[in-house]
Structures are given as C-alpha cells and as structure tokens.
Design a protein around this motif. Structure first.
Motif, PDB file in Angstrom:
ATOM      1  N   GLN A 611     -35.039 -35.655  31.380  1.00  0.00           N
ATOM      2  CA  GLN A 611     -34.149 -36.191  31.014  1.00  0.00           C
ATOM      3  C   GLN A 611     -33.236 -35.456  29.459  1.00  0.00           C
ATOM      4  N   LEU A 612     -33.624 -34.544  29.024  1.00  0.00           N
ATOM      5  CA  LEU A 612     -33.533 -33.617  28.091  1.00  0.00           C
ATOM      6  C   LEU A 612     -33.392 -32.159  29.128  1.00  0.00           C
ATOM      7  N   ILE A 613     -33.999 -32.130  29.843  1.00  0.00           N
ATOM      8  CA  ILE A 613     -34.256 -30.753  30.808  1.00  0.00           C
ATOM      9  C   ILE A 613     -32.718 -30.966  31.920  1.00  0.00           C
ATOM     10  N   ASN A 614     -32.292 -32.041  32.240  1.00  0.00           N
ATOM     11  CA  ASN A 614     -31.493 -32.529  32.758  1.00  0.00           C
ATOM     12  C   ASN A 614     -30.018 -32.418  32.714  1.00  0.00           C
ATOM     13  N   ASN A 615     -29.719 -33.497  31.329  1.00  0.00           N
ATOM     14  CA  ASN A 615     -28.466 -32.879  30.483  1.00  0.00           C
ATOM     15  C   ASN A 615     -28.640 -31.591  30.163  1.00  0.00           C
ATOM     16  N   VAL A 616     -28.882 -30.410  29.186  1.00  0.00           N
ATOM     17  CA  VAL A 616     -28.784 -29.125  29.928  1.00  0.00           C
ATOM     18  C   VAL A 616     -28.609 -28.369  30.792  1.00  0.00           C
ATOM     19  N   GLN A 617     -29.442 -29.075  32.102  1.00  0.00           N
ATOM     20  CA  GLN A 617     -29.069 -28.437  33.393  1.00  0.00           C
ATOM     21  C   GLN A 617     -27.323 -28.993  33.308  1.00  0.00           C
ATOM     22  N   GLU A 618     -27.324 -30.168  33.231  1.00  0.00           N
ATOM     23  CA  GLU A 618     -25.921 -30.827  33.578  1.00  0.00           C
ATOM     24  C   GLU A 618     -24.813 -29.920  32.703  1.00  0.00           C
ATOM     25  N   PHE A 619     -25.084 -29.696  31.916  1.00  0.00           N
ATOM     26  CA  PHE A 619     -23.815 -29.171  30.722  1.00  0.00           C
ATOM     27  C   PHE A 619     -23.734 -27.915  30.637  1.00  0.00           C
ATOM     28  N   ILE A 620     -24.589 -27.009  31.498  1.00  0.00           N
ATOM     29  CA  ILE A 620     -24.915 -25.372  30.795  1.00  0.00           C
ATOM     30  C   ILE A 620     -24.607 -25.305  32.534  1.00  0.00           C
ATOM     31  N   LEU A 621     -25.092 -25.194  33.353  1.00  0.00           N
ATOM     32  CA  LEU A 621     -25.432 -25.145  34.639  1.00  0.00           C
ATOM     33  C   LEU A 621     -23.986 -25.415  35.295  1.00  0.00           C
ATOM     34  N   LYS A 623     -20.597 -24.501  34.387  1.00  0.00           N
ATOM     35  CA  LYS A 623     -20.099 -24.040  33.241  1.00  0.00           C
ATOM     36  C   LYS A 623     -20.441 -22.288  33.769  1.00  0.00           C
ATOM     37  N   LEU A 624     -22.037 -22.170  34.248  1.00  0.00           N
ATOM     38  CA  LEU A 624     -21.736 -20.669  34.270  1.00  0.00           C
ATOM     39  C   LEU A 624     -21.255 -21.051  35.649  1.00  0.00           C
ATOM     40  N   LYS A 625     -21.876 -21.130  36.527  1.00  0.00           N
ATOM     41  CA  LYS A 625     -21.552 -21.108  37.827  1.00  0.00           C
ATOM     42  C   LYS A 625     -19.753 -21.051  37.946  1.00  0.00           C
ATOM     43  N   SER A 626     -18.687 -21.737  37.464  1.00  0.00           N
ATOM     44  CA  SER A 626     -17.584 -21.535  37.632  1.00  0.00           C
ATOM     45  C   SER A 626     -17.490 -21.149  36.650  1.00  0.00           C
ATOM     46  N   TRP A 627     -17.935 -20.307  36.466  1.00  0.00           N
ATOM     47  CA  TRP A 627     -17.399 -19.199  35.052  1.00  0.00           C
ATOM     48  C   TRP A 627     -17.912 -18.008  36.150  1.00  0.00           C
ATOM     49  N   TRP A 628     -18.426 -18.026  36.810  1.00  0.00           N
ATOM     50  CA  TRP A 628     -18.619 -16.828  37.705  1.00  0.00           C
ATOM     51  C   TRP A 628     -18.155 -17.239  38.892  1.00  0.00           C
ATOM     52  N   GLN A 629     -17.762 -17.931  39.278  1.00  0.00           N
ATOM     53  CA  GLN A 629     -16.865 -18.223  40.327  1.00  0.00           C
ATOM     54  C   GLN A 629     -15.708 -17.480  40.266  1.00  0.00           C
ATOM     55  N   LYS A 630     -14.848 -17.761  38.654  1.00  0.00           N
ATOM     56  CA  LYS A 630     -13.545 -17.545  38.565  1.00  0.00           C
ATOM     57  C   LYS A 630     -13.709 -16.219  37.982  1.00  0.00           C
ATOM     58  N   ARG A 631     -14.424 -15.509  37.471  1.00  0.00           N
ATOM     59  CA  ARG A 631     -14.888 -14.341  37.741  1.00  0.00           C
ATOM     60  C   ARG A 631     -14.625 -13.337  38.964  1.00  0.00           C
ATOM     61  N   LYS A 632     -14.584 -13.789  39.739  1.00  0.00           N
ATOM     62  CA  LYS A 632     -14.837 -13.117  40.862  1.00  0.00           C
ATOM     63  C   LYS A 632     -13.590 -12.821  41.617  1.00  0.00           C
ATOM     64  N   ILE A 633     -12.727 -13.864  40.839  1.00  0.00           N
ATOM     65  CA  ILE A 633     -11.544 -13.931  41.652  1.00  0.00           C
ATOM     66  C   ILE A 633     -10.486 -13.483  40.611  1.00  0.00           C
ATOM     67  N   SER A 634     -10.326 -13.998  39.327  1.00  0.00           N
ATOM     68  CA  SER A 634      -9.292 -13.776  38.857  1.00  0.00           C
ATOM     69  C   SER A 634      -9.025 -12.580  38.345  1.00  0.00           C
ATOM     70  N   PRO A 635     -10.003 -11.437  38.034  1.00  0.00           N
ATOM     71  CA  PRO A 635      -9.978 -10.227  37.671  1.00  0.00           C
ATOM     72  C   PRO A 635      -8.925  -9.205  38.743  1.00  0.00           C
ATOM     73  N   ARG A 636      -9.377  -9.889  40.394  1.00  0.00           N
ATOM     74  CA  ARG A 636      -8.424  -9.088  41.251  1.00  0.00           C
ATOM     75  C   ARG A 636      -7.499  -9.635  41.313  1.00  0.00           C
ATOM     76  N   VAL A 637      -6.799 -11.096  40.781  1.00  0.00           N
ATOM     77  CA  VAL A 637      -5.965 -11.543  41.746  1.00  0.00           C
ATOM     78  C   VAL A 637      -4.833 -10.695  40.115  1.00  0.00           C
ATOM     79  N   MET A 732     -13.668 -31.749  35.504  1.00  0.00           N
ATOM     80  CA  MET A 732     -12.745 -30.055  35.017  1.00  0.00           C
ATOM     81  C   MET A 732     -13.715 -29.049  36.198  1.00  0.00           C
ATOM     82  N   GLU A 733     -15.190 -29.676  36.978  1.00  0.00           N
ATOM     83  CA  GLU A 733     -15.578 -28.206  37.047  1.00  0.00           C
ATOM     84  C   GLU A 733     -15.268 -28.890  38.676  1.00  0.00           C
TER      85      GLU A 733
END
Length: 928
Positions: A611-621, A623-637, A732-733
């Motif tokens: 449960q701890l490992i899953n909750n950490v993954q669901e909380f962090i992953l 957000k990291l994926k969303s940040w990376w996806q926005k990073r690929k688009i936003s600066p160029r826009v 949110m994600e």
C-alpha cells in the motif's frame, strides 16, 4: 450539406506588414467571438443538463468554435513533422494522411461540424480538429443508441442512511456537506424524436442533452465511421489511434479546476471546480463523496467505482473497531495470561532443542517478550473476529448489491446491457475471415471458436507455468531464510546470533514483497499479450478474460507466502533424531514465538508495504509524467509567441502594431487553449489497477484476519488516502474520459464472493491448526481450568536414542520418548477437523440467511421503478390513442420502449440528420 469550419492558424515569420496585421485582427476577432457566458443550473424545474443561461455568471466558455457559440464536443489530434523532416517515410505518411483525410470527410458527411487549429513547435506541428454535433445529429444518434431523457423531476429527497439516523436524533451527520449545484434526479425514458415535446425542457436545444450524452454521441459516430474498406475492419477512431493516424481523441474538460482568484458564490463554480473543491481536496477526507456530481461529469462507470470504494471504506470502519478491540484485549492478556507467566518464570528449567543443525540449545524463557507479543494477535477474541469478519464480508456484499441497484436505477442503468457491442479494433484488424452478424446482418470480422479455445488452453498453460515460477521463488525465499539464519548464527556476535531467526524472517518478508511486485509487473504485461492473442471479439469479453488471468496469478503471487507460513511451515519438520530435509537442508521450523506471529509479520510487511509503495507511486508518478508532457509542449508554444511579439515590436511605429503588441503580450499571460491544455494531460488508464489493488486488499483483511486483527484498520487508513489520490488524478492529471454506462462493478463482484468463501475456510483452518485457541481449550477441559502447566503440556522430550548422543532437550509437539504421537495429538486432530466443519457450516448458514433476508433491490427503488414506468406511459398516452387510428401496429412498438432500460430503439429515426448518406467504400490505401 453541413458547413466545414476550417481555421488554420499558421504561425510563420515570413510575409509583409499587411499579412501580420491581418493575423492580429483575426486573433482579436477570435477573442471577441468566444465570450459566451455559461453556468451551472441549480433549479431542476427549469433545465436538464449542465449548462444554462439563467444561473450565476461564470467566466466565458472557451470550449467553443471561433464563432463563439458552437460547442466543442470532441477533439482529434495528430502530430506532423515540419517540412524538413517530411522527406523520410513519405509513402507511409501519405497513406496515413489519406486515411485521415478520408475519415474527416466521412465525419462531415455524417453531419458533424469541424474546425481545425494548428500549433507550431520547434520540430513538429500539432493539429487539432474540433468536432461538434448539430441538433439533428444529436437527435438521430440519441435515439439510435438509446439515450434516456427526462420526463419529470423526482421530488423525493435522496438521504443517506446515516443522515436519516442522525436526523431522528435532531443532529446533522458530520460526514455530509452542502455541495452546490446538485444534479437533479428525473423520471426518464428512452429518447424519441417524434415525442420531443413530451420531454422536460425540450425547448432548449443547447442544454437538452447533457454534456456527457453529447460525448457519447460523438464517440459513437467516431467509432462507427469508416476510413477504408469496411470488410477489413478499417472502421473507427480506436483503430486509427492504434495505427498512429491520430495521436489522441478526447472530450474537453469543462474549464480548469483551479478556483477563481476573486471570491465567487459557490453556485457560480464550474462542475470541475466543484469536484476539486468538494471532492479531490485532502480536507474532504471526512465527507461523503458527491456521487451525482461525479456521475454527471465522468459517467456511470467511473461513478460506480468511487461509490463502491466509498462504500467499502465506510464498511471498514466497524471492522477496524472490532479488530482494534481484539488487539487491545491482547494487552490485558499479556499481564494476566497464566501460560505466559509460567514461561517467563521458567528460568533455565526448559532447555529447548536447536532450531537448526548448527544452532545452539536455548532456554524457553528467552522468548518471554515474543510470546507475550504473540498474545496481541493470538488470543481468545480470535474466533469471534474470524466469525465477525466472515459475516461482515457476506453482509457487505449483500448491502452493496442494494446500494448498487439504487444507484444504477437513479442513474438510468438498472437494466443497461450493450447487446450490440462492436468488435475491438485489434480484433477487426487481425481476424482472418469475415462472417455475417445474425443480429445486425452486417459483415463483421470473425475468428474461429476452435482456434480461440486452443489459444485459451495455451494461455492456461502459461498461467500454470507462471504459478510454478511463483512457487519456485517461494522455495528460494525459504532457503534464503534458512541459509541467512545459519550465516548469522556463525557470525560470532552474540546479540546478532540471538536475533538470527527474527532478522532472517523480517528480511525474507521484505525480499518476498519485492519479488511479488516484480512478478506482478511481468505477469500483467504477459496477460495483456495472452489476452490479445486469444482474439476476443468484444472489449467486455477481453477485459473479463484479462481480469480473470491477472487475478488468478495475483491470488497465488500475493497469498502463497502467507498460506505457506499459516498451514505448512513447521508441519513437516520431524523431531530430534529424525528431521526432514529439503535439498539437504533441514526443513524450516516456526520461530521461537510460533507461526502465527510470523504470519502477522508477513501480512503487515506485504499488505502495508504494498500500500505504501502504491500510494507513493500514485502520488509522484502522475505528477512527473504530467510535468514531462507539459515540458515537451509549453516552452515551444511560448517560443512561438515570443516570435510573434518580436514581429509586433517591428510594427510598433504604427498604431495597429502597438495594439497588436499589447494583444500578444496579454496572450502570453493567458492560458493556452482548452484543447491544448487537455492534450498536455495524461491519458486515463482505466479502473483495472484500482479495482485489483482493492480486491487484493479485501482478500488480506478477510482470508488472514485471524492472524492480524490490525489488517482492517490499515486498510481503512489506506483507503482514505487512496480515495483522494484517485480523485485528484481524475480531476487534475487525466484527460476527461468518454462517459461509459454500467449497471454494476462487473466481474469484480463474483471475484469478491469467491474470496469471501475462501476466507471462511481459511479462518477455520487458521484457528484450528495455527492458533493456540483449541489446544488451550482442550487443556482447560481435560487437565486444568486455571491453565497451570499448559506450557509443559505443549512440549515433548527428545527421544531416548537422541538423548544418548546429545543433551536431552524439549521441543514443541505431542510425542512420547520414542517419537510416536501421543493420544492427545489424535484427540486434538479430531477436535480441529470437527471445528473446521462446524465453523464453516455455521458461517455459511448465517450468510445464506443474510442473503435471503436482505433483498438485492430496496423496496423504495422498486416503487420508483414502477412510478417511472407509469410516468412514461402517461407522457405518451395521447399519441398512443392517435396511433391506434392512424398507424395501426405501431402502438406496441411505442409501449415496448418506454421503460425497458436496457433495450435499444429501432435502427431508424423519424427525424434523421441532414446528409446522413451511405459512405462509399474506398480502395485499400496500404494494399491490405
């Protein structure tokens, strides 16, 4: 002929001043045209749907075309390399472009409105196609797919049982909170275009169909529109996504989730903002979920998952309280238990035989603390807890059926059944032949049943092989613990050597958890491959077979180690002078404190650690994926906008250039377009992993609860966190998923019923063979009711031939000095087997009584169903009388479709949309 809106925003630095100023004027016109104000409706008598013009003022709706009024119902996206990179793979790109163009042309012929937008980046161009369905198209497909629309508002208030109980005490439930703009409840029937004036609020074409219903209509059109040869399965958006013709297809969120900077009335918030404020925030952990709002925004399937998760979490509360009480009873027994006192006061009188071949003799009194800690998990309340949890599981499932039936009726899905589910895209692409559908008469891809059966058998063999792999790893963990114990014992450190067994057991549990998580990831990928290879025709069948495969494996993967400790460890050790071995190593024996405390440790490490490992993954992953996806688009826009700003600065001498510069600078501060912002979000991965995690947890707290009374409490804490994490992901994600209808949680309910039956047998055997409850009761009735001398009763003396060569010692067992079983062993064996039979018969009998006493459909729900059927007949009564005279034979067709919630309307509508023509079959582009 429908109008095709084609606005291509080309951001190029070449061109003269007139061209640039023209672009600036088009941007100003777009901003002025998109100022439509929308808001949530709170008066159910005035509106049906999510949008009205009479509610409190909200920020302008940005989910519209450039004309400022045409609503965007769906978005298609594809990416193209810039001209410098298009030279490679021109043949394949040409074929994909032809497929895309043909698909879009067919969407136009289906009556949809299209508008295209483009966003330039450094190395690629992102193309967005905005889709909208006009009124005629919505009416035609709403009747085609059987959408339900309102007849009358239900005035009966919806009150939770706890709120009702608190109201009788003149108190307000602390779990309730006032969520603004509650979606009203309606009596409904299937939509008929010819009876439009009989439906509630049918005069408002913009808000008559809910947003989710518009999404369903658009997805239905996208799923059935061809782009090539129909016979080869070149149909639908799903196939195009798998072929990378489009990179994404999604409906838009209704604005952002962030609250306005300036305070506004709660009724002025958008639905997504309401969900974020009253559901996804951590401060809402002690409140009821706004299920009707969730259903209004995400559809019935997702809403049912959160309803089940909240219901399950609520039912964990009494289970946690009982488990904690049993656990705290153990603290009292630690100080008053007679056998524990005898063991601690035994001193050096009980010399125990070595637990391994190289281990030393040890005094039984050395495990005084461990023995007392074991009383926290193994005490007289264990039997009560096992019976309670077994009946709790049965009652929980029965009352969930009632809750599910009430929700599915309230959400118009009580008899929903997709009897004409379309084939899966992978199936249509890979099926070797076609066959005429006996229901629809259309040619559809076909895969022979005998080949599928052979592939399914092969898949079963792979499952068996993977289960064997799990057992091999389990044996490896057993050998690891034994070898580590030997190494630590030889280390020479007295403190470490004394704790060798405990260190080996704990490290083995952690290693076992890592192996379980690793094998889980491997097998889920393998199950996907196997299920695809089996070529199941529909998505429902595919999901059911995939879930079944994964559950069978995960059941063995997660529960094999606890089952070994509970029922096999220490059973085949032998006795001094005649020890049994595995690969030349003496079989593993239970630790000094017994097997039950080791089982509790194993459960806590696996369940809580997972449960701890899953909750950490669901909380962090996410957000990291969303940040990376926005990073690929936003600066160029931003880079493109900066180039536009430079162009505007070059024209600063002219008044028009100054105004253009101010507009560009203002746009830099604004958010990107809604379709761009949603494209940066993550694709919703479905509910499989969420359900699987909870069902595995359900198995832990029911199958092995006799060994760990704290399991329900840890599950309760985890689910409070899990519910908020899942809510935040969806709000949110994730991109907004297409709303799906569902009347229950599917195959997961039979799986939990299977787990409940297994739990009854498991708890019976745990109490009978692993716990000390029955030996204590047997000794109390046959020897001494004060329990004095119980420790000596459970210990045997080493055989005579062993004592001649070694120091005489004691070991746990019921054997004489020759190593033969004593009569007490057989008496206890008979008592244990009798207890198992009586326990499971009593629990199953009471569970069956609960099943008979608790109806699956509440009485008030049945009354509402009858009322709804009556309202539907009354609404169409005038037309029925008229139809008898003018259209004989049509009356039965009308009445048959009034309230059969799962039935589908006739294939033809009385009012088809404009330009709905048969699409001619095009030649195969790729030669397939």
């Amino acid at each position: 002929m429908s109008i095709l809106y084609l606005y291509v925003c080309v951001c190029s630095s070449a061109g003269g001043g007139q061209r640039r100023s023209g672009r600036m004027r088009s941007r100003r016109e777009h901003k002025e045209d998109s100022t439509t104000l929308i808001a949530m409706e709170t008066t159910p008598e005035n509106n049906y749907g999510a949008i009205t013009m009479d509610a409190p003022v909200q920020p302008r709706d940005r989910n519209v075309f450039s004309d400022g009024s045409t609503r965007i119902d769906f978005v298609l996206v594809w990416e193209e390399p810039l001209s410098s990179e298009k030279e490679e793979g021109t043949g394949e790109n040409l074929a994909l472009n032809m497929w895309r163009e043909e698909f879009l042309n067919n969407l136009i012929q289906s009556g949809l409105l299209l508008e295209q937008r483009e966003v330039l980046q450094a190395k690629k161009k992102i193309c967005f196609v905005l889709l909208s369905a006009p009124w005629s198209v919505l009416c035609y497909y709403a009747e085609e797919i059987g959408l339900r629309v309102p007849l009358q508002v239900v005035t009966t208030p919806i009150i939770n049982w706890s709120e009702q109980a608190m109201s009788r005490l003149s108190c307000r439930s602390p779990l309730s909170h006032d969520v603004p703009n509650p979606p009203p409840d309606y009596y409904t029937c299937q939509f008929r275009t010819s009876k439009l004036d009989r439906f509630l609020a049918s005069d408002n074409k913009e808000t008559f169909f809910k947003t989710t219903q518009r999404h369903q209509v658009l997805y239905e059109i996208l799923a059935r529109t061809p782009y090539g040869k129909v016979k080869t399965g070149e149909v639908g958006i799903d196939r195009l996504l798998s072929e990378q013709v489009f990179t994404a297809a999604y409906p838009l969120h209704e604005g952002g989730f962030q609250l306005p900077k300036t305070p506004v009335p709660p009724t002025s918030l958008g639905l997504r903002q309401i969900l974020y404020t009253y559901w996804a925030k951590w401060s809402c952990f002690r409140r009821y979920q706004p299920l009707d709002h969730i259903r209004e925004y995400y559809g019935e399937k997702i809403a049912l998952y959160f309803a089940w998760l909240g219901f399950y979490t609520g039912w964990l509360l009494p289970a946690s309280i009982v488990g904690l009480l049993i656990f705290f009873i153990g603290f009292f027994l630690m100080a008053t238990d007679v056998p524990a006192t005898e063991l601690c006061n035994s001193g050096n009188s009980l010399l125990m035989c070595p637990l391994c071949n190289i281990c030393d003799y040890w005094n039984y009194s050395s495990i005084c603390v461990t023995y007392k800690v074991g009383l926290l998990f193994d005490n007289s309340g264990t039997v009560f807890l096992s019976v309670f949890m077994s009946l709790w599981a049965v009652t929980f499932l029965e009352y969930w059926k009632r809750t599910c039936s009430a929700l599915s009726h309230r959400w118009d899905c009580s008899e929903f059944e997709d009897i004409e589910e379309r084939p899966r895209p992978e199936f249509t692409a890979m099926a070797p032949m076609t066959m005429r559908n006996p229901v629809t008469g259309a040619e559809e891809p076909y895969f022979p049943e005998n080949k599928r059966f052979n592939r399914t058998l092969t898949g079963c063999m792979v499952i068996i092989i993977m289960i064997v792999v799990v057992l091999i790893f389990l044996i490896g963990i057993i050998l690891y613990r034994t070898i580590l114990r030997i190494i630590i014992s030889k280390s020479g450190n007295s403190f470490v050597s004394f704790s060798a067994g405990r260190i080996a057991s704990l490290s083995g549990s952690v290693l076992n958890l890592l192996v379980i998580l690793l094998l889980s990831r491997v097998y889920v990928s393998l199950a996907h491959i196997l299920t695809r290879w089996e070529m199941h025709r529909t998505q429902t069948k595919y999901e059911d077979m995939f879930i079944l495969k994964v559950f069978i494996f995960q059941f063995v993967n997660f529960y094999s180690s606890p089952v070994y400790i509970a029922f096999f460890k220490g059973r085949f050790v032998g006795y001094p002078g005649n020890y049994h071995t595995l690969f030349g190593i003496r079989n593993e024996e239970c630790g000094a404190g017994g097997c039950l405390i080791e089982l509790a440790q194993e459960l806590l490490v696996i369940m809580v650690g997972k449960q701890l490992i899953n909750n950490v993954q669901e909380f962090i992953l996410p957000k990291l994926k969303s940040w990376w996806q926005k990073r690929k688009i936003s600066p160029r826009v931003k880079k493109v906008k900066k180039e536009e700003a430079k162009e505007a600065q070059m024209e600063v001498k002219t008044g028009e250039g100054e105004q253009a510069q101010r507009e560009v600078e203002g746009e830099e501060e604004e958010e990107v377009a809604p379709w761009e912002a949603d494209y940066q979000l993550l694709v919703c991965e479905g509910l499989f992993s969420e359900y699987l995690e909870m069902v595995i947890q359900f198995g832990f707290i029911t199958i092995f609860v006799a060994a760990c009374p704290l399991a329900p409490f840890f599950a309760l804490v985890n689910n409070w966190v899990e519910l908020r994490l899942d809510a935040q992901k969806f709000v949110m994600e994730y991109r907004r998923p297409v709303a799906e209808r569902a009347q229950d949680i599917g195959i997961w309910l039979p799986i939990m019923q299977f787990i409940t039956n297994i739990a009854v047998l498991s708890n019976a055997f745990l109490i009978a063979f692993t716990s000390s409850f029955l030996p204590r009761e047997y000794y109390s009735y046959t020897r001494n009711r004060t329990m004095s001398g119980f420790i000596n009763f459970t210990l045997a003396t080493s055989p005579y031939n062993y004592s001649l060569q070694h120091t005489p010692c004691r070991y746990r067992g019921f054997r004489d000095e020759l190593g033969e079983h004593l009569p007490d062993y057989f008496h206890l064996l008979a008592i244990r087997l009798s207890f198992v039979i009586v326990f499971e018969h009593v629990v199953f009998f009471i569970g069956r009584l609960i099943d008979l006493m608790v109806p699956d459909i509440p009485e008030e729900v049945e009354m509402k169903m009858k009322r709804e059927h009556y309202m539907a007949k009354e609404a169409l009564a005038e037309n029925q009388a008229l139809g008898t005279v003018l259209f004989p034979g049509e009356n039965n067709a009308l009445s048959d479709g009034l309230r059969h919630r799962g039935s589908r309307p006739p294939a033809q509508s009385n009012s088809p949309p404009l330009n709905l023509k048969d699409i001619p079959e095009e030649p195969d582009i790729l030669g397939r």
